[in-house]
Scaffold this motif. Structure first.
Motif, PDB file in Angstrom:
ATOM      1  N   MET B   9       0.832  -1.211   0.000  1.00  0.00           N
ATOM      2  CA  MET B   9       0.000   0.000   0.000  1.00  0.00           C
ATOM      3  C   MET B   9       0.864   1.257   0.000  1.00  0.00           C
ATOM      4  N   ALA B  10       1.933   1.231   0.792  1.00  0.00           N
ATOM      5  CA  ALA B  10       2.819   2.395   0.842  1.00  0.00           C
ATOM      6  C   ALA B  10       3.501   2.594  -0.512  1.00  0.00           C
ATOM      7  N   THR B 251      16.721   1.028   7.065  1.00  0.00           N
ATOM      8  CA  THR B 251      16.169  -0.032   6.229  1.00  0.00           C
ATOM      9  C   THR B 251      15.326   0.594   5.126  1.00  0.00           C
ATOM     10  N   THR B 252      15.363  -0.026   3.956  1.00  0.00           N
ATOM     11  CA  THR B 252      14.628   0.555   2.825  1.00  0.00           C
ATOM     12  C   THR B 252      13.176   0.122   2.783  1.00  0.00           C
ATOM     13  N   ASP B 253      12.800  -0.919   3.534  1.00  0.00           N
ATOM     14  CA  ASP B 253      11.407  -1.361   3.472  1.00  0.00           C
ATOM     15  C   ASP B 253      10.549  -0.733   4.572  1.00  0.00           C
ATOM     16  N   HIS B 254      11.141   0.153   5.363  1.00  0.00           N
ATOM     17  CA  HIS B 254      10.370   0.887   6.360  1.00  0.00           C
ATOM     18  C   HIS B 254       9.375   1.787   5.616  1.00  0.00           C
ATOM     19  N   ILE B 255       8.165   1.885   6.101  1.00  0.00           N
ATOM     20  CA  ILE B 255       7.145   2.664   5.392  1.00  0.00           C
ATOM     21  C   ILE B 255       7.584   4.112   5.207  1.00  0.00           C
ATOM     22  N   HIS B 256       8.271   4.660   6.197  1.00  0.00           N
ATOM     23  CA  HIS B 256       8.757   6.037   6.048  1.00  0.00           C
ATOM     24  C   HIS B 256       9.749   6.130   4.888  1.00  0.00           C
ATOM     25  N   SER B 257      10.560   5.092   4.718  1.00  0.00           N
ATOM     26  CA  SER B 257      11.524   5.084   3.606  1.00  0.00           C
ATOM     27  C   SER B 257      10.807   4.987   2.269  1.00  0.00           C
ATOM     28  N   ILE B 258       9.787   4.145   2.210  1.00  0.00           N
ATOM     29  CA  ILE B 258       9.048   3.974   0.949  1.00  0.00           C
ATOM     30  C   ILE B 258       8.406   5.298   0.536  1.00  0.00           C
ATOM     31  N   PHE B 268      14.992  18.366  -7.791  1.00  0.00           N
ATOM     32  CA  PHE B 268      15.530  18.168  -6.439  1.00  0.00           C
ATOM     33  C   PHE B 268      14.620  18.788  -5.383  1.00  0.00           C
ATOM     34  N   ASP B 269      14.209  20.034  -5.587  1.00  0.00           N
ATOM     35  CA  ASP B 269      13.381  20.679  -4.554  1.00  0.00           C
ATOM     36  C   ASP B 269      11.960  20.130  -4.545  1.00  0.00           C
ATOM     37  N   THR B 270      11.422  19.804  -5.750  1.00  0.00           N
ATOM     38  CA  THR B 270      10.033  19.341  -5.817  1.00  0.00           C
ATOM     39  C   THR B 270       9.873  17.950  -5.216  1.00  0.00           C
ATOM     40  N   SER B 271      10.953  17.181  -5.158  1.00  0.00           N
ATOM     41  CA  SER B 271      10.845  15.852  -4.553  1.00  0.00           C
ATOM     42  C   SER B 271      10.338  15.968  -3.116  1.00  0.00           C
ATOM     43  N   ARG B 272      10.692  17.059  -2.460  1.00  0.00           N
ATOM     44  CA  ARG B 272      10.242  17.236  -1.070  1.00  0.00           C
ATOM     45  C   ARG B 272       8.738  17.512  -1.009  1.00  0.00           C
ATOM     46  N   LEU B 273       8.228  18.197  -2.040  1.00  0.00           N
ATOM     47  CA  LEU B 273       6.782  18.406  -2.101  1.00  0.00           C
ATOM     48  C   LEU B 273       6.072  17.080  -2.384  1.00  0.00           C
ATOM     49  N   GLU B 274       6.717  16.235  -3.199  1.00  0.00           N
ATOM     50  CA  GLU B 274       6.135  14.915  -3.462  1.00  0.00           C
ATOM     51  C   GLU B 274       6.047  14.104  -2.168  1.00  0.00           C
ATOM     52  N   TYR B 275       7.086  14.163  -1.339  1.00  0.00           N
ATOM     53  CA  TYR B 275       7.045  13.430  -0.067  1.00  0.00           C
ATOM     54  C   TYR B 275       5.872  13.940   0.787  1.00  0.00           C
ATOM     55  N   ILE B 276       5.726  15.247   0.829  1.00  0.00           N
ATOM     56  CA  ILE B 276       4.644  15.839   1.627  1.00  0.00           C
ATOM     57  C   ILE B 276       3.288  15.360   1.120  1.00  0.00           C
ATOM     58  N   ASN B 277       3.121  15.341  -0.198  1.00  0.00           N
ATOM     59  CA  ASN B 277       1.835  14.896  -0.758  1.00  0.00           C
ATOM     60  C   ASN B 277       1.607  13.407  -0.530  1.00  0.00           C
ATOM     61  N   ARG B 278       2.676  12.616  -0.563  1.00  0.00           N
ATOM     62  CA  ARG B 278       2.540  11.189  -0.265  1.00  0.00           C
ATOM     63  C   ARG B 278       2.136  10.985   1.194  1.00  0.00           C
ATOM     64  N   ILE B 279       2.743  11.766   2.085  1.00  0.00           N
ATOM     65  CA  ILE B 279       2.417  11.644   3.514  1.00  0.00           C
ATOM     66  C   ILE B 279       0.952  12.014   3.740  1.00  0.00           C
ATOM     67  N   LYS B 280       0.478  13.060   3.073  1.00  0.00           N
ATOM     68  CA  LYS B 280      -0.942  13.429   3.187  1.00  0.00           C
ATOM     69  C   LYS B 280      -1.830  12.302   2.658  1.00  0.00           C
ATOM     70  N   PHE B 281      -1.397  11.672   1.576  1.00  0.00           N
ATOM     71  CA  PHE B 281      -2.139  10.553   0.982  1.00  0.00           C
ATOM     72  C   PHE B 281      -2.184   9.379   1.967  1.00  0.00           C
ATOM     73  N   ASP B 292       3.307  11.028  10.305  1.00  0.00           N
ATOM     74  CA  ASP B 292       4.290  11.790   9.536  1.00  0.00           C
ATOM     75  C   ASP B 292       5.463  10.872   9.221  1.00  0.00           C
ATOM     76  N   ALA B 293       6.175  11.192   8.177  1.00  0.00           N
ATOM     77  CA  ALA B 293       7.404  10.475   7.836  1.00  0.00           C
ATOM     78  C   ALA B 293       8.527  11.493   7.766  1.00  0.00           C
ATOM     79  N   ASP B 294       9.544  11.227   8.539  1.00  0.00           N
ATOM     80  CA  ASP B 294      10.759  12.043   8.535  1.00  0.00           C
ATOM     81  C   ASP B 294      10.497  13.533   8.776  1.00  0.00           C
ATOM     82  N   TYR B 295       9.428  13.808   9.538  1.00  0.00           N
ATOM     83  CA  TYR B 295       9.184  15.144  10.088  1.00  0.00           C
ATOM     84  C   TYR B 295       8.762  16.183   9.047  1.00  0.00           C
ATOM     85  N   TRP B 296       8.460  15.747   7.814  1.00  0.00           N
ATOM     86  CA  TRP B 296       8.183  16.736   6.773  1.00  0.00           C
ATOM     87  C   TRP B 296       6.970  17.597   7.098  1.00  0.00           C
ATOM     88  N   LEU B 297       5.909  16.990   7.630  1.00  0.00           N
ATOM     89  CA  LEU B 297       4.705  17.770   7.932  1.00  0.00           C
ATOM     90  C   LEU B 297       4.701  18.306   9.355  1.00  0.00           C
TER      91      LEU B 297
END
Lengths: 65, 305
Positions: B9-10, B251-258, B268-281, B292-297
């Motif tokens: 799912m992640a 570990t790469t299979d941690h949900i936060h890593s995925i 490069f900068d937009t990848s961080r917005l993608e992470y934020i949108n994935r976390i919201k999803f 939250d994953a890796d404190y982004w939100l």
């Protein structure tokens, strides 16, 4: 001699012509940035859509014809 | 049925697709091709005639948009049987619930170049289906490949991680090649499940065989919350981990890593917005606004009245 005619379509290149833009510059291409940096509108700061950094590469070559 | 696990799912939340190679048994693939009216290439006179032949046989029913998936196909048909394969049924239920409705379906037939007298067809432009769609809820598209697809056959091309970008259908056609794009090359019976927002396009068929791909778009009728098998969700799923200065034990299979894995085409900068949108999803899927994953939100939400 006229350059060979090529036909391109979506998805026809698996490899990038240069690893980075810097590699293209080192190979004689000139870079012209074409995307202004736009203020992020309040409320949609995190919205992503079209690719952000469009630019042109150009290279001037001698034409013997 | 076999529901998706949390890592699957992640991965869907982060990359917008799941691929199941050869998941549909060969007897169902053969039944599907027989029911639609597949014939040897030499017996196909033209694309129009073959589409007419397939339409006349009617194995892909003409059904209204919004019909319940449960009522869309005859019980013994190959389509019903492939949808009942435990992995397929489980993936569908995990993503759009137990009572999805059918938006539309379509049998894509891509013909070899020999069927065209004049100009050879080219690959379809890259596009996002339907139109601009800012919803948090999502539809899925099942892409079923009933026979082996070789590289020459021009299987569907798609851009992993593009699903959360809000664009207007074919406006992205100018992007002819994107680093990280994938082309479906697969064994018979492969199913690709895509988020509705994935950028994609069909390839040109350079082989001497017809290529079939059956697509079904499904819509949920319920909130898509905790529909998958959550039994593997780690206990520390809601806890934060070290970021940036992380030591050697990531570990790469941690949900936060995925959820924070970049795609090669991300700016490069937009990848961080993608992470934020994935976390919201993921918050939507989990129905938990504290995730939250890796404190982004958390960093952005640390505000005071």
């Amino acid at each position: 001699m006229a350059p060979a005619k090529t036909s391109h379509m979506s998805g026809d290149q698996a490899e990038v012509p240069y690893k980075t833009g810097l590699h293209a510059l080192r190979d004689g291409w000139r870079l012209i940035q074409a995307s202004p940096l736009v203020t992020h509108e309040q409320g949609s700061e995190f919205q992503t859509d079209y690719l952000k950094y469009e630019f042109f590469f150009e290279k001037l070559v001698e034409d013997d014809s | 049925m076999t529901l998706l696990n949390s890592n699957q799912m992640a991965t869907f939340a982060a990359r917008g697709f799941l691929r199941f190679d050869g998941v549909v048994p060969e007897e169902i693939n053969q039944q599907f091709l027989a029911e639609l009216g597949d014939v040897p290439e030499g017996d196909v006179t033209s694309p129009e005639a073959h589409y007419g032949h397939v339409m006349q046989l009617g194995s892909v029913p003409v059904v209204p948009a919004g019909i319940s998936l449960a009522n869309a196909y005859p019980a013994e048909s190959a389509i019903s049987q492939l949808l009942a394969v435990p992995v397929v049924a489980g993936a569908v239920e995990s993503l759009v619930g137990s009572k999805p409705v059918l938006d539309h379906h379509f049998l894509h037939i891509t013909f070899p170049l020999t069927y065209y007298d004049r100009e050879a067809p080219v690959a379809q432009h890259t596009h996002q289906d339907s139109t601009i769609d800012p919803r948090r809820a999502f539809d899925i598209q099942l892409m079923y490949f009933p026979h082996e697809v070789t590289a020459e056959m021009g299987g569907t091309r798609f851009i992993p991680g593009s699903h959360l970008r809000r664009v207007s259908e074919a406006s992205i056609g100018r992007y002819q090649n994107i680093l990280g794009q994938q082309h479906v090359v697969c064994p018979a019976g492969t199913l690709l499940i895509m988020h509705m927002g994935i950028w994609h396009g069909g390839g040109a068929n350079r082989s001497d065989k017809l290529r079939y791909m059956f697509k079904i778009r499904l819509c949920p009728t319920e909130k898509q919350v905790r529909l998958w098998d959550l039994s593997d969700l780690p206990d520390d799923h809601l806890q934060q981990r070290p970021i940036f200065w992380v030591g050697n034990e990531r570990t790469t299979d941690h949900i936060h890593s995925i959820l924070t894995e970049s795609e090669p085409w991300f700016e490069f900068d937009t990848s961080r917005l993608e992470y934020i949108n994935r976390i919201k999803f993921w918050r939507y899927l989990l129905d938990d606004e504290s995730f939250d994953a890796d404190y982004w939100l958390t960093r952005l939400e640390n505000d005071f009245e």
